[in-house]
Structure formats: structure tokens, C-alpha cells
Design a protein around this motif. Structure first.
Motif, mmCIF file in Angstrom:
data_model
loop_
_atom_site.group_PDB
_atom_site.id
_atom_site.type_symbol
_atom_site.label_atom_id
_atom_site.label_comp_id
_atom_site.label_asym_id
_atom_site.label_seq_id
_atom_site.Cartn_x
_atom_site.Cartn_y
_atom_site.Cartn_z
ATOM 1 N N ALA A 399 0.826 -1.222 0.000
ATOM 2 C CA ALA A 399 0.000 0.000 0.000
ATOM 3 C C ALA A 399 0.856 1.267 0.000
ATOM 4 O O ALA A 399 0.442 2.310 -0.525
ATOM 5 N N PHE A 400 2.051 1.171 0.577
ATOM 6 C CA PHE A 400 2.949 2.324 0.660
ATOM 7 C C PHE A 400 3.226 2.936 -0.713
ATOM 8 O O PHE A 400 3.339 4.153 -0.866
ATOM 9 N N TYR A 401 3.340 2.095 -1.731
ATOM 10 C CA TYR A 401 3.671 2.567 -3.077
ATOM 11 C C TYR A 401 2.526 3.347 -3.731
ATOM 12 O O TYR A 401 2.734 4.022 -4.740
ATOM 13 N N TYR A 402 1.330 3.230 -3.161
ATOM 14 C CA TYR A 402 0.151 3.893 -3.743
ATOM 15 C C TYR A 402 -0.392 4.977 -2.808
ATOM 16 O O TYR A 402 -1.528 5.411 -2.959
ATOM 17 N N ARG A 403 0.443 5.408 -1.845
ATOM 18 C CA ARG A 403 -0.019 6.371 -0.847
ATOM 19 C C ARG A 403 -0.382 7.697 -1.512
ATOM 20 O O ARG A 403 0.177 8.072 -2.537
#
Length: 410
Positions: A399-403
Motif C-alpha cells: 500500500a505504501f507505493y500507492y499512498r
């Protein structure tokens, strides 16, 4: 409200510049197909137009990123616009088809510089919290250009001539270049530290890109996964005319209507996305886009009538903009602007080489078995890959990559 409008002033100018050049691209596409066919009377010569771009990319993408990353992206974009305007004006003056193809190669080289430059300049000029909406609006302008460009091109050819249309077409690129002069450079380029473009420098930059990919495997594999899925769409699109007319039995008028309806579907999808983009998370934009677009291609592959193929085309046209806006934002958010030109060029090199090979393989398979079976197989494989791709995007630990909560964060 004034602060919001002020914050969108520069992005709006950039959108207008890219929008006008997109319209110019489609006018040029209509005119160049006609002028090459008039000169040669050969369908093979016209088909060769589709190969010039990928082949030029294979040759130029080795070093375009090395050139772009050390120079002002805005200036590179301006120069490519001016080069395209000048050489499009020269096409009607060309004495034979050989000279026209030389001009087409030069135009393809200019375009090879433009895409990595624009991708990077957008990431520099547009703040992270605005990028998703910016890319959604850009999808809207591109989809609109898909309809408006050929319509303007066809009208100009009817009212004037192909030659005059090309000369007028150049004005779109000149206007796009003029708009960029109103935008800031946003870059601190030290001319004394710009390395000479040598073979060793290109090799060094390749190593840097390789290092980035190995250190950012998820970002690299996700974007490569997107490219692989898009290869299937490119291969199917290359066989579109033959499939719709010979297999489905559509007339030329029905095929033209089909393309227009698809364009309208894309415009509606892009318009809704540009308005409601904040309601969709980046991950769901990508997943909904890739799955629904693929379902559209599956419907297209199994189509038996004009109505069924329209349904497939509207779905794929509508959701294609979701995928493109989402994946572009993901890419710009996760690739440092300092090396984005080089990384983008390498990805496009891979994509162009794969496109040429894939088109040849699909053409051979269609002759060996049947075009219907080939298209169905590609659509089903594409659906399978898109589902795997979606699971990768939706992994909770990624999810971090799509924050999208950028306030207070780098």
C-alpha cells in the motif's frame, strides 16, 4: 478558490500544450496515411508507417534518457515541438517516398525525446497531491484529441488539400511550444556539470537504471507488468481492421462508426474520472481499469455482430483511461525525477522491441491457425495476466507505493 486556481495555473498551461500537440498528432496521422497512399498506392507502404515509430525507438532509446536527464525538460519539449512543426511542413515538398520516410524517422526521433521529457516535467511541475487529477484530465484531453484530431484533419483535407492540412497542422505544434514559454524551468541545471554524451556515459547510465530496478523491484516489476499487458492490446489493435471486417463482417462505414463510438466512450470515461478522481484510490483506479479494459477485449474477441463489438469497445475505451491515469501517477510518484528520463527511455526501449516481435508473432499465428482463435487466445491470456497483476497491486503490504497522503512527507 483563488488559491486553488492559482495552484492550477501552470498545470493548466501544460495540459493545454500537451492537448494541442495531441490534436496535431492525430491530424498528422490522417494526413500522412493519405499522402503516402497517394504517392505509392501501396497498402504495405502505409503499413510501414506503423513500424517506423517502434524501430526508431529501439535505436534512439539507448541514449535519449542520458541526454534528457542532464538538461532542461521544458526546453527539450519546446525543441521537439519546433522540430516536428518544421519537418511536417517539409513533407508536402518531398520529391519522393524515400525522402518522406527520412522525414518520418526524424519526426519519430523528436517524439522519442518528447515522451520521457514530458513525463519527467509533469512530475517536476505538478505536486504529488495534484498528479492523479492532472493525469486524469490529461487522459480526457488525449481522448478528446482522438475524436477531434481526425475530424479536423478530415475536414481540412476536404476543404483544402492534404498538403495545406499538413502546413496548418504544424501550427498546433508551434502553439504548444509557445505555451511552454509561459512555464517555469523548475530545474537547477548546471551547464558546467553536464556530461558529454559518449558511449561510456550511456553505459554508466544503463548501470544506474539497472541499479534502480534491482533496488526497487516492486515498482519495476509492476510497470513491466503493465507494459506486458499493453503489448497484447497493441497486437490486437494491429489486427483490428482485418478482424472486424473479415471475421465479424463489418462494412467500412460500420468500422468508422465503431472507432467514433469507442472514442466517445473514452472521452466520457476520462471526463468522469477527471471530475471524480478524488473518490477513487490509486490502487482501485489501476485494478478497475486493467480488469474492465481486459473484459472489453474479451467481449471483442468473442463478438459476432456490430452491437456486441460496440459493447466491448465502449467498455475498453471507457476503462482504459482509468488504467493509464492510475499507472502514470504510480510511476511518477515512485521514480525519482533525477533519473526518470533514463528509466522511462529504457522501459520504452523494452516496449518497442517487444512490440515489433509480438506483432510479427501474432501475424504468423493468425496465418498458421486462424485470426479468431489468435485474438481469443490473446484476450484470455491478457485477462489471466490482468488478474495476477491486480492481486499484486492490492497486496496490503504494498500500500505504501500507492499512498496519497503527501502532506508533510517527501
Amino acid at each position: 478558490m483563488k488559491d486553488i486556481l492559482r495552484g492550477w495555473k501552470n498545470p493548466a498551461i501544460l495540459l493545454s500544450s500537451i492537448g494541442f500537440s495531441s490534436i496535431g498528432d492525430f491530424i498528422y496521422l490522417v494526413a500522412i496515411n493519405i499522402i503516402v497512399y497517394q504517392l505509392t498506392g501501396s497498402a504495405a507502404a502505409v503499413a510501414g508507417l506503423w513500424i517506423v515509430g517502434p524501430l526508431t525507438n529501439i535505436v534512439t532509446k539507448f541514449w535519449t534518457g542520458s541526454f534528457i536527464d542532464y538538461r532542461s525538460k521544458r526546453k527539450v519539449m519546446i525543441v521537439t515541438y519546433i522540430v516536428r512543426a518544421v519537418f511536417i511542413c517539409l513533407i508536402p515538398l518531398a520529391p519522393n517516398i524515400a525522402v518522406i520516410y527520412v522525414i518520418l524517422v526524424i519526426l519519430s526521433v523528436a517524439k522519442a525525446f518528447f515522451h520521457p521529457s514530458s513525463m519527467t516535467y509533469i512530475a517536476i511541475l505538478v505536486s504529488k497531491e495534484k498528479r492523479k487529477q492532472f493525469n486524469s484530465i490529461q487522459s480526457f484531453t488525449s481522448s478528446g484529441a482522438f475524436i477531434i484530431g481526425p475530424a479536423i484533419g478530415g475536414s481540412l483535407i476536404l476543404l483544402t488539400s492534404v498538403e495545406t492540412t499538413l502546413w496548418l497542422n504544424a501550427l498546433f505544434f508551434l502553439f504548444s511550444a509557445i505555451l511552454l514559454f509561459f512555464l517555469p524551468g523548475e530545474e537547477n541545471i548546471n551547464k558546467d556539470k553536464i556530461p558529454t554524451l559518449t558511449f561510456s556515459q550511456v553505459v554508466q547510465d544503463f548501470s544506474m537504471v539497472k541499479k534502480f530496478m534491482s533496488q526497487n523491484k516492486y515498482v519495476s516489476l509492476t510497470y513491466l507488468g503493465f507494459i506486458i499487458v499493453m503489448l497484447f492490446t497493441f497486437a490486437m489493435d494491429a489486427q483490428e481492421v482485418v478482424f472486424t471486417q473479415q471475421i465479424i463482417g463489418l462494412s467500412e462505414m460500420e468500422y468508422s462508426l465503431l472507432i467514433s463510438i469507442t472514442g466517445i466512450g473514452s472521452v466520457i470515461g476520462a471526463m468522469l474520472l477527471s471530475i471524480f478522481s478524488k473518490l477513487f484510490s490509486l490502487r482501485y483506479m489501476i485494478v478497475i481499469g486493467i480488469v474492465m479494459m481486459t473484459i472489453g477485449y474479451v467481449i471483442y474477441a468473442f463478438s459476432w455482430s456490430f452491437l456486441s463489438i460496440v459493447v466491448g469497445f465502449v467498455i475498453l475505451g471507457f476503462f482504459n483511461v482509468f488504467l493509464n491515469a492510475g499507472i502514470t501517477t504510480f510511476y511518477q510518484n515512485n521514480v525519482p525525477v533525477e533519473i526518470m528520463g533514463r528509466v522511462t527511455s529504457i522501459y520504452q526501449l523494452i516496449q518497442s522491441a517487444a512490440q515489433v516481435i509480438f506483432i510479427l508473432v501474432v501475424g504468423f499465428a493468425a496465418d498458421l491457425i486462424s485470426l479468431r482463435l489468435t485474438i481469443i487466445t490473446m484476450a484470455l491470456v491478457m485477462l489471466f495476466l490482468s488478474i495476477i497483476f491486480s492481486f499484486s497491486v492490492l497486496k496490503p503490504n504494498k500500500a505504501f507505493y500507492y499512498r496519497e497522503d503527501y502532506k508533510g512527507k517527501d
